[in-house]
Design an enzyme around this catalytic site. Structure first.
Site, PDB file in Angstrom:
ATOM      1  N   SER A 103      -9.725   1.400   2.895  1.00 36.44           N
ATOM      2  CA  SER A 103      -8.876   2.190   2.034  1.00 36.44           C
ATOM      3  C   SER A 103      -7.786   1.381   1.329  1.00 36.44           C
ATOM      4  O   SER A 103      -7.162   1.884   0.400  1.00 36.44           O
ATOM      5  CB  SER A 103      -8.182   3.282   2.865  1.00 36.44           C
ATOM      6  OG  SER A 103      -7.319   2.706   3.831  1.00 36.44           O
TER       7      SER A 103
ATOM      8  N   LYS B  50       0.864  -1.179   0.000  1.00 40.21           N
ATOM      9  CA  LYS B  50       0.000   0.000   0.000  1.00 40.21           C
ATOM     10  C   LYS B  50       0.905   1.235   0.000  1.00 40.21           C
ATOM     11  O   LYS B  50       1.941   1.244   0.696  1.00 40.21           O
ATOM     12  CB  LYS B  50      -0.886  -0.034   1.244  1.00 40.21           C
ATOM     13  CG  LYS B  50      -1.924   1.060   1.352  1.00 40.21           C
ATOM     14  CD  LYS B  50      -2.789   0.853   2.608  1.00 40.21           C
ATOM     15  CE  LYS B  50      -3.889   1.879   2.745  1.00 40.21           C
ATOM     16  NZ  LYS B  50      -4.759   1.624   3.933  1.00 40.21           N
TER      17      LYS B  50
ATOM     18  N   SER C  42      -9.936  -1.105   6.991  1.00 40.62           N
ATOM     19  CA  SER C  42      -9.336  -0.857   5.673  1.00 40.62           C
ATOM     20  C   SER C  42      -8.581  -2.029   5.067  1.00 40.62           C
ATOM     21  O   SER C  42      -8.202  -1.966   3.891  1.00 40.62           O
ATOM     22  CB  SER C  42      -8.403   0.354   5.748  1.00 40.62           C
ATOM     23  OG  SER C  42      -9.146   1.535   5.893  1.00 40.62           O
TER      24      SER C  42
END
Length: 485
Positions: A153, A78, A177
């Protein structure tokens, strides 16, 4: 079987037997990214040259008999992890040009293993979002249906695995997330207990809630990834100095006699019918495997969403104050004085959702409102944590849906922030409680979208979660289905 369809364990075996090289594996995944990512948009940065150099080093290490468990296996991060020499944007214009000068501890540990980093993954800006529509680098699309969101996310971290662009990834989980996108994309995602994995070098959103965790195609691969990154780190003051167990050792012990708690507050009106049916069928699987299902109560669940949207934005308003155009990224060119430079840089650099949460948090912390909002939210948080501790006196794990619905259509909720925030209603309480949660596939909707099941465990008992998840996978084949991309 194609190289991109191998599990981490199978890659490990083939690399050890010299049936495939790390360079061959890396090329196979880079080629897959090249032909699919225009449609998925999971990557912000692809590091072709660096990845192939790392793969060549891994092959030399394997040849010398010095391989660790994950040496030579590709992985992606990420874009919230500082990673030396790579862009680290947090999917925000305000960090558009930021190249990290050092590695986050989790990244350093993957490098120590000899894993090959393919690139940095798209996400909601500063990890604020439930759909991956809040990115300065465009919307990520769900490989199961490109018109739907992947969740957020860590949407890029989940979508890239579903698209078979990479076999494993790292994400972060502040309110769901990792688990929510894992559920929407039909992959496995683990949020470890707060303090189990170092947050050092991870761009902060809400420091008392953020946690690093792995995503992968199955539970055993997830266990391997957790093993690589878990453990005490003196560079993170919230890291807990506690022994890390061998997460694969107990995977095959089954669930006979395991007590699974069903919180009555989570099976409510409004839960999608396909989600409810998938959860009912999952419970039947666990009964057949010998687990005992009991009803429990988590009585302060109704207050979790409001509590989270006071605590998290309050911490965000403080953490994001450092992005002022002085040290990082975007700086307003037309400003006439220092104050204008601050305000114009932040106005141009942050997206709408980030600005909304900064304003919410600043208001909650402001003079005269601190006690009424932030302090009260912290007291409610303590009650929510106590709910879970009381529940774990009666059961070993808690089973819930990951989300109220399967993945929704892109743009469906962007005009209604509250509707969007409700997407995380089943994952947020676990972050507030600071304990661990595992999301894994347990069915599909009538429209062909994955449905996720969430298992919550006692603090630092990720091993039991992984055992329960692995037992479910051995009795079902939901995790083996491939997105039609």
């Amino acid at each position: 079987m194609s190289l991109i369809d191998l599990s981490l364990v199978e890659m490990q075996q083939q690399l050890a037997a010299r049936k495939v090289s790390s360079v061959e594996l890396t090329r196979a995944f880079l080629e897959r990214i090249a032909v699919t990512d225009e449609r998925v948009n999971a990557f912000i940065t692809v590091c072709n040259e660096q990845a192939l150099q790392a793969a060549a080093r891994a092959d030399r290490r394997i040849a010398a008999g010095e391989a660790a468990q994950l040496t030579g296996i590709p992985v992606a991060l990420k874009d919230i992890f500082n990673s030396e020499g790579m862009l680290t944007t947090c999917a925000s214009k305000i960090l558009a040009n930021y190249v990290a000068p050092y590695d986050a501890t989790a990244v350093a540990r993957l490098k120590e293993q000899g894993m090959v980093i393919l690139g940095k993954l798209n996400m909601d800006e500063f990890a604020m979002g439930s759909s991956n529509e809040n990115s300065a680098y465009g919307v990520v699309r769900n490989p199961w249906n490109l018109e739907t969101v992947p969740g957020g996310s860590s949407g890029g971290s989940a979508a890239t695995i579903a698209a078979r662009q990479v076999p494993a990834s790292l994400g972060t989980d502040t309110g769901g997330s990792i688990r929510q996108p894992a559920g929407h994309c039909g992959v496995v995602g683990l949020k470890p207990t707060y303090g189990r994995v170092s947050r050092y070098g991870v761009v902060a959103y809400a420091s008392s809630l953020d946690q690093v965790g792995p995503l992968a195609g199955n539970v055993e691969d997830c266990a391997l990834m957790l093993q690589a990154v878990a453990g005490y780190d003196p560079l993170d003051s919230t890291s807990v100095d506690m022994a890390v167990p061998d997460y694969r050792a107990g995977l095959r012990d089954g669930v006979k006699g395991l007590k699974i708690g069903l919180p009555r507050e989570y099976f409510i009106e409004g839960l999608d019918a396909d989600v409810k049916q998938a959860l009912d069928e999952a419970l039947a699987v666990y009964r057949d495997l010998g687990a005992e299902i009991i009803e429990i109560s988590l009585p302060h669940t109704d207050y979790a969403l409001a509590c989270y949207y006071l605590v998290a934005p309050a911490e965000a308003s403080s953490n994001l104050a450092r992005y002022d155009g002085v040290r990082y990224g975007v700086r307003a060119e037309q400003a006439q004085n220092l104050l204008e430079m601050y305000t114009q840089s932040r106005a141009a650099g942050f997206g709408a959702e980030v600005k909304r949460r900064i304003m919410l948090g600043t208001y909650a912390l402001s003079s005269g409102y601190y006690d009424a909002y932030y302090l009260k939210a912290q007291k409610v948080r303590t009650l929510i944590r106590q709910d879970f501790l009381d529940a774990f006196e009666k059961c070993d794990v808690v089973l819930t849906p990951v989300a109220p619905t399967p993945a929704f259509r892109i743009g469906e909720k962007t005009d209604d922030p509250l509707h969007m925030y409700l997407s995380d209603i089943f994952t947020i309480p676990i972050n507030l409680a600071g304990t661990c949660g595992l999301a894994l596939p347990c069915g599909f909707s009538a429209t062909g979208l994955p449905i996720g099941m969430q298992l919550a465990g006692k603090p630092f008992d990720e091993a039991t979660l992984l055992r329960a998840g692995h037992a479910f996978e051995q009795a079902t084949d939901w995790h083996k289905r491939k997105a039609p991309l």
